[in-house]
Write a protein that holds these residues in place. Structure first.
Motif, PDB file in Angstrom:
ATOM      1  N   PRO A   1       0.720  -1.240   0.110  1.00 45.89           N
ATOM      2  CA  PRO A   1       0.064   0.013  -0.060  1.00 45.89           C
ATOM      3  C   PRO A   1       0.847   1.294  -0.044  1.00 45.89           C
ATOM      4  N   LEU A   2       0.257   2.292  -0.431  1.00 48.30           N
ATOM      5  CA  LEU A   2       1.040   3.833  -0.660  1.00 48.30           C
ATOM      6  C   LEU A   2       0.063   4.541   0.063  1.00 48.30           C
ATOM      7  N   LYS A   3       0.735   5.532   1.062  1.00 45.72           N
ATOM      8  CA  LYS A   3      -0.092   6.524   1.461  1.00 45.72           C
ATOM      9  C   LYS A   3       0.313   7.816   0.826  1.00 45.72           C
ATOM     10  N   ILE A   4      -0.617   8.549   0.138  1.00 46.52           N
ATOM     11  CA  ILE A   4      -0.282   9.562  -0.806  1.00 46.52           C
ATOM     12  C   ILE A   4      -0.815  10.795  -0.382  1.00 46.52           C
ATOM     13  N   ALA A   5      -0.664  12.006  -0.890  1.00 46.34           N
ATOM     14  CA  ALA A   5      -1.149  13.433  -0.703  1.00 46.34           C
ATOM     15  C   ALA A   5      -1.750  13.604  -2.290  1.00 46.34           C
ATOM     16  N   TYR A   6      -3.030  13.961  -2.437  1.00 46.25           N
ATOM     17  CA  TYR A   6      -3.499  14.061  -3.636  1.00 46.25           C
ATOM     18  C   TYR A   6      -4.211  15.294  -3.923  1.00 46.25           C
TER      19      TYR A   6
ATOM     20  N   ASP B   1      -7.129  16.994  -6.437  1.00 45.38           N
ATOM     21  CA  ASP B   1      -8.045  16.709  -7.534  1.00 45.38           C
ATOM     22  C   ASP B   1      -8.051  17.688  -8.470  1.00 45.38           C
ATOM     23  N   ASP B   2      -9.015  17.789  -9.603  1.00 44.36           N
ATOM     24  CA  ASP B   2      -9.145  18.787 -10.592  1.00 44.36           C
ATOM     25  C   ASP B   2      -9.553  20.001 -10.322  1.00 44.36           C
ATOM     26  N   LYS B   3     -10.415  19.888  -9.026  1.00 44.58           N
ATOM     27  CA  LYS B   3     -11.019  21.130  -8.312  1.00 44.58           C
ATOM     28  C   LYS B   3      -9.846  22.019  -7.438  1.00 44.58           C
ATOM     29  N   GLY B   4      -8.750  21.426  -7.093  1.00 44.02           N
ATOM     30  CA  GLY B   4      -7.807  21.919  -6.160  1.00 44.02           C
ATOM     31  C   GLY B   4      -8.007  21.167  -4.886  1.00 44.02           C
ATOM     32  N   SER B   5      -8.855  20.438  -4.549  1.00 47.19           N
ATOM     33  CA  SER B   5      -9.012  19.906  -3.161  1.00 47.19           C
ATOM     34  C   SER B   5      -8.199  18.988  -2.874  1.00 47.19           C
ATOM     35  N   ALA B   6      -7.340  19.124  -1.746  1.00 48.63           N
ATOM     36  CA  ALA B   6      -6.260  18.337  -1.140  1.00 48.63           C
ATOM     37  C   ALA B   6      -6.657  17.264  -0.359  1.00 48.63           C
ATOM     38  N   SER B   7      -6.268  16.101  -0.221  1.00 50.46           N
ATOM     39  CA  SER B   7      -6.622  15.158   0.764  1.00 50.46           C
ATOM     40  C   SER B   7      -5.300  14.077   0.683  1.00 50.46           C
ATOM     41  N   GLU B   8      -5.173  13.312   1.757  1.00 49.62           N
ATOM     42  CA  GLU B   8      -4.643  12.243   2.180  1.00 49.62           C
ATOM     43  C   GLU B   8      -5.341  10.881   2.064  1.00 49.62           C
ATOM     44  N   ARG B   9      -4.667   9.828   1.206  1.00 40.39           N
ATOM     45  CA  ARG B   9      -5.119   8.690   1.184  1.00 40.39           C
ATOM     46  C   ARG B   9      -4.322   7.517   1.331  1.00 40.39           C
ATOM     47  N   VAL B  10      -4.874   6.131   1.581  1.00 41.93           N
ATOM     48  CA  VAL B  10      -4.044   4.837   1.621  1.00 41.93           C
ATOM     49  C   VAL B  10      -4.620   4.384   0.534  1.00 41.93           C
TER      50      VAL B  10
ATOM     51  N   THR C   1      -8.661   3.352   0.161  1.00 40.39           N
ATOM     52  CA  THR C   1      -9.498   2.755   1.530  1.00 40.39           C
ATOM     53  C   THR C   1     -10.229   3.996   2.009  1.00 40.39           C
ATOM     54  N   LEU C   2      -9.999   4.966   1.608  1.00 36.03           N
ATOM     55  CA  LEU C   2     -10.963   6.260   2.178  1.00 36.03           C
ATOM     56  C   LEU C   2     -12.099   6.071   1.570  1.00 36.03           C
ATOM     57  N   ARG C   3     -12.097   5.938   0.242  1.00 38.25           N
ATOM     58  CA  ARG C   3     -13.581   5.820  -0.598  1.00 38.25           C
ATOM     59  C   ARG C   3     -14.181   4.391  -0.503  1.00 38.25           C
ATOM     60  N   ASN C   4     -13.256   3.523  -0.003  1.00 41.23           N
ATOM     61  CA  ASN C   4     -13.782   2.066  -0.011  1.00 41.23           C
ATOM     62  C   ASN C   4     -14.310   1.710  -1.607  1.00 41.23           C
ATOM     63  N   ASP C   5     -13.499   2.112  -2.615  1.00 39.57           N
ATOM     64  CA  ASP C   5     -13.747   1.848  -3.932  1.00 39.57           C
ATOM     65  C   ASP C   5     -12.777   2.215  -4.887  1.00 39.57           C
ATOM     66  N   PHE C   6     -12.796   1.720  -6.006  1.00 39.58           N
ATOM     67  CA  PHE C   6     -11.580   2.096  -6.901  1.00 39.58           C
ATOM     68  C   PHE C   6     -11.614   3.548  -7.426  1.00 39.58           C
TER      69      PHE C   6
END
Length: 231
Positions: free
Chosen positions: A150-155, A157-166, A186-191
């Motif tokens: 797994p990877l923990k990433i900072a992302y 999106d196209d609207k500029g909203s930042a989030s951290e995900r595993v 794992t945050l969205r529990n989806d692809f």
């Protein structure tokens, strides 16, 4: 059909079957007699092809047998050259170097006529101008996918909203406008799909994620309806 083409076609047919195929079925598909088929099988076995079987039982090619480059057709050579040139121009430096090395190895073992055809191939692959610069090392992404870590990433999106995900990465797609990582979030529990120019790796896990990468890819294809030939 020339004999060399027929032998190559026979190998391709056998490679597409996991269970023994009756000699009569093979002969009918190739449009030859059973006697000719038996001679062709014997010729391939003499060249090192691990074909097992006998008349009345059927024939099967043992897994792992690789076709020698000298058996590539002219069109297959051009397809390989174009594919390698695309990889060399569209991917990370490590994979690009591997593509160039692979072309050199193929060139070294080709017959003279095919080597000339390969060198004179008119199919070129240029880099994509204006492709966004990646914020992550693609080689690290490929390593994480193969290790199923797994990877923990900072992302962002196209609207500029930042989030951290595993995420659990399972595929990397190369498009003309961007490179996209396919992963289970794992945050969205989806692809979810993540552009590599909008992400940073914060941490790489040491343990494997709970589902195999191949299973995730299969489930993703089933959910999206995208065929294997596209990804």
């Amino acid at each position: 059909m020339t004999r060399s083409t027929r032998l190559l076609s026979l190998l391709q047919i056998l490679r597409s079957h996991r269970r023994p195929v009756a000699g009569r079925t093979l002969a009918e598909e190739l449009g030859i007699s059973l006697r000719t088929l038996y001679r062709d099988i014997a010729a391939l076995q003499a060249e090192g092809a691990e074909i097992e079987g006998e008349p009345g039982f059927g024939y099967v090619l043992r897994p792992g047998y690789m076709l020698p480059p000298l058996m590539f057709s002219s069109d297959e050579i051009e397809a390989l050259v174009l594919g390698m040139r695309l990889v060399a121009n569209r991917t990370d430096p490590q994979l690009a170097l591997a593509a160039r090395d692979a072309l050199s190895k193929i060139d070294a073992v080709l017959p003279a006529d095919l080597r000339t055809r390969m060198a004179a191939s008119p199919l070129l692959a240029g880099g994509k101008p204006g492709l966004p610069e990646d914020r992550v090392d693609l080689a690290l992404l490929r390593k994480a996918m193969h290790a199923e870590q797994p990877l923990k990433i900072a992302y962002r999106d196209d609207k500029g909203s930042a989030s951290e995900r595993v995420i659990w990465p399972f595929a990397l797609a190369f498009f003309d406008g961007a490179r996209v990582l396919l992963a289970w979030c794992t945050l969205r529990n989806d692809f979810r799909h993540f552009r590599t120019d909008r992400m940073e790796i914060l941490e790489q896990g040491r343990d494997r994620y709970p589902r195999r990468r191949t299973q995730l890819l299969k489930e993703w294809r089933q959910k999206t309806g995208i065929a294997d030939r596209l990804f």
